[in-house]
Write a protein that holds these residues in place. Structure first.
Motif, PDB file in Angstrom:
ATOM      1  N   GLU A  86       0.797  -1.345  -0.053  1.00  0.00           N
ATOM      2  CA  GLU A  86       0.124  -0.014  -0.035  1.00  0.00           C
ATOM      3  C   GLU A  86       0.915   1.204   0.092  1.00  0.00           C
ATOM      4  N   ARG A  87       0.941   2.106  -1.085  1.00  0.00           N
ATOM      5  CA  ARG A  87       1.719   3.237  -1.174  1.00  0.00           C
ATOM      6  C   ARG A  87       0.778   4.520  -1.103  1.00  0.00           C
ATOM      7  N   GLY A  88       1.484   5.569  -1.136  1.00  0.00           N
ATOM      8  CA  GLY A  88       0.787   6.998  -1.163  1.00  0.00           C
ATOM      9  C   GLY A  88       1.132   7.633  -2.279  1.00  0.00           C
ATOM     10  N   GLU A  89       0.761   9.054  -2.689  1.00  0.00           N
ATOM     11  CA  GLU A  89       1.050   9.664  -3.720  1.00  0.00           C
ATOM     12  C   GLU A  89       1.453  11.279  -3.351  1.00  0.00           C
ATOM     13  N   VAL A  90       2.145  11.995  -3.886  1.00  0.00           N
ATOM     14  CA  VAL A  90       2.514  13.247  -3.538  1.00  0.00           C
ATOM     15  C   VAL A  90       2.170  14.241  -4.907  1.00  0.00           C
ATOM     16  N   THR A  91       1.091  15.207  -4.644  1.00  0.00           N
ATOM     17  CA  THR A  91       0.724  15.918  -5.794  1.00  0.00           C
ATOM     18  C   THR A  91       1.245  17.410  -5.586  1.00  0.00           C
ATOM     19  N   GLY A  92       1.012  18.311  -6.228  1.00  0.00           N
ATOM     20  CA  GLY A  92       1.286  19.726  -6.241  1.00  0.00           C
ATOM     21  C   GLY A  92       1.520  20.483  -7.569  1.00  0.00           C
ATOM     22  N   GLN A  93       1.603  21.710  -7.271  1.00  0.00           N
ATOM     23  CA  GLN A  93       2.030  22.378  -8.484  1.00  0.00           C
ATOM     24  C   GLN A  93       3.138  23.461  -8.198  1.00  0.00           C
ATOM     25  N   LEU A  94       4.076  23.535  -9.313  1.00  0.00           N
ATOM     26  CA  LEU A  94       5.338  24.242  -9.077  1.00  0.00           C
ATOM     27  C   LEU A  94       5.377  25.221  -9.920  1.00  0.00           C
ATOM     28  N   ASP A  95       5.438  26.473  -9.219  1.00  0.00           N
ATOM     29  CA  ASP A  95       5.502  27.797 -10.105  1.00  0.00           C
ATOM     30  C   ASP A  95       6.867  28.508  -9.646  1.00  0.00           C
ATOM     31  N   PHE A  96       7.368  29.312 -10.564  1.00  0.00           N
ATOM     32  CA  PHE A  96       8.331  30.229 -10.336  1.00  0.00           C
ATOM     33  C   PHE A  96       7.913  31.503  -9.249  1.00  0.00           C
ATOM     34  N   ASP A  97       8.943  32.170  -8.749  1.00  0.00           N
ATOM     35  CA  ASP A  97       8.294  33.239  -7.865  1.00  0.00           C
ATOM     36  C   ASP A  97       7.794  34.522  -8.843  1.00  0.00           C
ATOM     37  N   ASP A  98       7.705  34.397 -10.162  1.00  0.00           N
ATOM     38  CA  ASP A  98       7.245  35.441 -11.007  1.00  0.00           C
ATOM     39  C   ASP A  98       5.745  34.857 -11.339  1.00  0.00           C
ATOM     40  N   ALA A 107       0.316   5.643   3.728  1.00  0.00           N
ATOM     41  CA  ALA A 107      -0.099   4.421   3.147  1.00  0.00           C
ATOM     42  C   ALA A 107      -1.475   4.725   2.618  1.00  0.00           C
ATOM     43  N   GLY A 108      -1.916   4.541   1.241  1.00  0.00           N
ATOM     44  CA  GLY A 108      -3.185   4.739   0.724  1.00  0.00           C
ATOM     45  C   GLY A 108      -3.667   6.401   0.705  1.00  0.00           C
ATOM     46  N   GLY A 109      -2.761   7.398   1.292  1.00  0.00           N
ATOM     47  CA  GLY A 109      -3.160   8.507   1.034  1.00  0.00           C
ATOM     48  C   GLY A 109      -2.458   9.482   0.042  1.00  0.00           C
ATOM     49  N   GLU A 110      -2.929  10.566  -0.078  1.00  0.00           N
ATOM     50  CA  GLU A 110      -2.401  11.653  -1.049  1.00  0.00           C
ATOM     51  C   GLU A 110      -1.814  12.702  -0.114  1.00  0.00           C
ATOM     52  N   THR A 111      -0.418  13.023  -0.402  1.00  0.00           N
ATOM     53  CA  THR A 111       0.058  14.224   0.245  1.00  0.00           C
ATOM     54  C   THR A 111       0.025  15.368  -0.773  1.00  0.00           C
ATOM     55  N   ALA A 112      -1.022  16.380  -0.423  1.00  0.00           N
ATOM     56  CA  ALA A 112      -1.285  17.463  -1.560  1.00  0.00           C
ATOM     57  C   ALA A 112      -0.572  18.703  -0.954  1.00  0.00           C
ATOM     58  N   LEU A 113       0.582  18.812  -1.792  1.00  0.00           N
ATOM     59  CA  LEU A 113       1.319  20.153  -1.425  1.00  0.00           C
ATOM     60  C   LEU A 113       1.080  21.452  -1.702  1.00  0.00           C
ATOM     61  N   GLY A 114      -0.159  21.429  -2.512  1.00  0.00           N
ATOM     62  CA  GLY A 114      -0.685  22.550  -3.346  1.00  0.00           C
ATOM     63  C   GLY A 114       0.430  23.224  -4.091  1.00  0.00           C
ATOM     64  N   ARG A 115       0.520  24.667  -3.960  1.00  0.00           N
ATOM     65  CA  ARG A 115       1.386  25.361  -5.019  1.00  0.00           C
ATOM     66  C   ARG A 115       2.679  25.767  -4.073  1.00  0.00           C
ATOM     67  N   LEU A 116       3.767  25.363  -5.040  1.00  0.00           N
ATOM     68  CA  LEU A 116       4.941  25.659  -4.196  1.00  0.00           C
ATOM     69  C   LEU A 116       5.866  26.828  -5.124  1.00  0.00           C
ATOM     70  N   SER A 117       6.377  27.509  -4.606  1.00  0.00           N
ATOM     71  CA  SER A 117       7.203  28.630  -5.293  1.00  0.00           C
ATOM     72  C   SER A 117       8.573  28.362  -5.372  1.00  0.00           C
ATOM     73  N   TRP A 118       9.266  28.271  -6.609  1.00  0.00           N
ATOM     74  CA  TRP A 118      10.407  28.145  -6.881  1.00  0.00           C
ATOM     75  C   TRP A 118      11.033  29.524  -7.307  1.00  0.00           C
ATOM     76  N   GLU A 119      11.890  30.084  -6.562  1.00  0.00           N
ATOM     77  CA  GLU A 119      12.991  31.172  -6.865  1.00  0.00           C
ATOM     78  C   GLU A 119      13.835  31.122  -7.852  1.00  0.00           C
ATOM     79  N   ARG A 120      13.409  31.945  -8.862  1.00  0.00           N
ATOM     80  CA  ARG A 120      14.438  32.093 -10.050  1.00  0.00           C
ATOM     81  C   ARG A 120      15.625  32.654  -9.423  1.00  0.00           C
ATOM     82  N   VAL A 121      16.861  32.073  -9.804  1.00  0.00           N
ATOM     83  CA  VAL A 121      18.214  32.808  -9.264  1.00  0.00           C
ATOM     84  C   VAL A 121      18.343  33.609 -10.769  1.00  0.00           C
ATOM     85  N   VAL A 122      18.198  35.170 -10.321  1.00  0.00           N
ATOM     86  CA  VAL A 122      18.821  35.933 -11.635  1.00  0.00           C
ATOM     87  C   VAL A 122      19.839  37.018 -10.873  1.00  0.00           C
ATOM     88  N   ARG A 123      20.941  37.021 -11.664  1.00  0.00           N
ATOM     89  CA  ARG A 123      22.270  37.686 -11.155  1.00  0.00           C
ATOM     90  C   ARG A 123      21.982  39.145 -11.769  1.00  0.00           C
TER      91      ARG A 123
END
Length: 618
Positions: free
Chosen positions: A328-340, A409-425
């Motif tokens: 019995e396993r689980g799953e991880v879901t979400g949406q990954l956006d950049f900080d812009d 086990a048997g569940g969904e880990t819903a992380l929702g929206r995650l923000s990934w910082e773009r590294v801009v120099r």
């Protein structure tokens, strides 16, 4: 000598009688232990060595099948001793017996040269056209210290029955014979030159996990096809950016290799030093060994592909019973956006045991997926536990990381929206390549499964690399590997124009997918860092030193698990209005003509493979 023999027969369902598909798995106790499901025949020695593999009472298709390791222990002072390869042998144990399934294990206690408790399991199920193999390894404080550099199963096939090798749709063909290989000129390990000028290496047939085609490989012949099918790669350490051996020819037999753990191409040892008292255990597999017959090679291969798809869909296997294998396993879901706010499309999302970076971790299990065009991801069939989540690729040099991802086990880990910082120099002036951990977009990067690609460099780039921003094309004008042997000049030049005289700080970012150092004679050296000089308009502005990732460059790879980023800062005023040149030069380099003899043999020169290069100005 007491032997254990598993018997059964297998062939396509269209030519299989109904009674054969419904025969129970039987166990006969006697001088030999015989298992039979009416489909496949297997003969296993009492120590776990496979001796027989036959189809419908036909000839023996196997030469041998054996479980093996490479590792080391430690001396009384706690220093590691030399590694040793060992064919493992265990004591037989009947694990399960019913009409539906029989499972036999071979258990080995810790002993020199491999100080781990290990077990090899063969499983035969009712009505299935093949058998399963899985392995376990364990270590605790009562065992001598030790490490694992390789843990594998090798299936050697009878050479008279197999002449067709297949590892993917592109790399499948009639193979040279064992006699051809025995008569060939050895170039380097498992790499041979033939009289017609061909050089064939076992590394030409490797699988990169991230390419998605690692689930199936094998051999076929007039009698049958034998195919190794992996439904999951969760047990691979440092995944998913791993490169694995599959099938190849040898001077003795055709071979299928299952590298359940290996340090090749940037992997790391599983290491238990004398002071480490951790209780550890891990399961590898199960893998399914599928047999088929009844058609030409295209038919056999396409049928095996269909079977692989079916097996993958069944993971995790409902029939599997082991304390280390949660069904019995689980799953991880979400949406990954950049900080812009833009979606991080086509990024890798990796789950690895919490507490260590995914590229170093190999004691636990890894899971991964890709984001879609909207940045959404769904990592499925995840074992219950706590993980770190990493995101990489998507044209980013620097990763996203989040800890504390709990999976039930048997569940969904819903992380929702995650923000990934773009590294801009600063303001981007230009970029070569895409920061995706691979050199696949460059010249030869889409056709890299060949030994000795450095030999092509003088004809492909007789004037070396002179890349003009806005005019040159990555696929044609930027080689996938920067060898430290050059054609005319020890410089890869990037030429670009600026409209005005810049001020402030300039930042040159190098994403490095592979690095291999070189010795005083200019030949490759796996234990040396690669050293690269960076010049701006004939002024040296930096010296980059990158730890060697190993033998990737000469073992038919275009990326490694070990990725690095180097940022070179320099005064933007050293750039000019109009034409500018940034040069990348190996600190130790030689004309190709000086290395030509070695270029025709051995492991060739040192190199750096650039994932991407970006220039910004603050």
């Amino acid at each position: 000598m007491r032997a254990i023999i598993l018997c059964a027969q297998i062939f396509f369902a269209i030519s299989t009688g109904a009674n054969e598909m419904t025969d129970p798995v039987t166990l006969h106790m006697g001088e030999n232990i015989i298992l039979d499901n009416g489909l496949v025949q297997l003969g296993i020695r009492e120590d776990g060595n496979l001796q027989e593999l036959s189809l419908r009472g036909g000839p023996n298709l196997a030469s041998s099948g054996y479980w093996n390791s490479n590792g080391n222990g430690y001396d009384e002072q706690g220093a590691p001793i030399a590694q040793k390869f060992a064919v493992l042998k265990g004591d037989a144990k009947i694990v399960r017996q019913s009409d539906e399934l029989v499972e036999v294990a071979f258990v080995r206690e810790p002993a020199a040269p491999f100080f781990f408790r290990t077990a090899l399991h063969y499983v035969l199920r009712r009505g299935e056209p093949g058998f399963y193999i899985y392995m376990t390894a364990a270590h605790d404080a009562q065992m001598p210290a030790g490490s694992i550099t390789q843990y594998a199963y090798n299936l050697r096939l009878a050479p008279q029955h197999f002449d067709y090798i297949a590892v993917d749709d592109t790399r499948r063909h009639i193979s040279h014979s064992i006699e051809d290989e025995a008569a060939a000129d050895r170039v380097m390990d498992a790499t041979f030159g033939f009289a017609d000028g061909r050089v064939v290496s076992k590394y030409d047939y490797t699988h990169a996990i991230e390419d998605g085609d690692f689930n199936l490989y094998g051999w076929a012949g007039p009698q049958a096809g034998v195919w190794w099918i992996q439904a999951s790669g969760e047990y691979y350490g440092s995944a998913p950016f791993r490169v694995l051996l599959t099938s190849h020819q040898t001077a003795k037999t055709p071979i299928i290799i299952w590298q359940a753990h290996c340090v090749h191409r940037g992997g790391y040892e599983i290491e238990f030093r004398p002071e480490d008292e951790t209780d550890w255990q891990k399961i590898y597999g199960p893998a399914f060994i599928y047999l088929n017959d009844g058609g030409d090679y295209d038919t056999l291969w396409n049928d095996a592909k269909g079977q692989a798809t079916t097996i993958v869909k069944k993971w995790p296997f409902a029939w599997m019973e082991h304390a280390l294998y949660p069904r019995e396993r689980g799953e991880v879901t979400g949406q990954l956006d950049f900080d812009d706010g833009t979606p991080a499309a086509d990024a890798w999302v990796v789950l690895a045991p919490e507490g260590e970076h995914w590229s170093h971790e190999n004691r636990g299990y890894h899971f991964w997926s890709r984001t879609d065009s909207q940045g959404r991801f769904n990592v499925q069939n995840v074992r219950p536990g706590r993980y770190g989540l990493f995101a990489l690729g998507a044209d980013q040099f620097f990763e996203f990381e989040r800890s504390g991802v709990a999976v039930a086990a048997g569940g969904e880990t819903a992380l929702g929206r995650l923000s990934w910082e773009r590294v801009v120099r600063g303001r981007r002036v230009w970029q070569i390549g895409t920061a995706d951990r691979s050199t696949g977009e460059y010249a030869q990067g889409d056709d890299f499964h060949h030994w000795g690609l450095w030999r092509r460099y003088p004809s492909d780039f007789p004037q070396d690399v002179n890349f003009v921003i806005g005019k040159s094309r990555e696929r044609e004008d930027w080689n996938f590997a920067h060898w430290n042997w050059y054609s005319q000049n020890n410089a890869w030049n990037i030429v670009f124009d600026l409209d005005g005289k810049p001020k402030g700080k300039a930042i040159l970012t190098l994403g490095i997918a592979v690095a291999r150092g070189h010795n005083a004679r200019g030949f490759g050296a796996n234990d040396r860092a690669a050293e690269l000089q960076v010049w701006v308009n004939d002024r040296q502005v930096g010296l980059v030193e990158v730890e060697s990732t190993g033998g990737d460059s000469y073992r038919s790879a275009r990326q490694s698990t070990r990725y690095s980023v180097r940022e070179i800062n320099f005064d933007a005023e050293w750039l000019s209005r109009g034409e500018n040149v940034i040069s990348l030069r190996h600190a130790l380099a030689h004309p190709y003509t000086e290395g030509e003899e070695k270029g025709e043999r051995g492991s060739g020169p040192g190199c750096i493979m650039y994932d991407a290069i970006r220039l910004e100005i603050e």
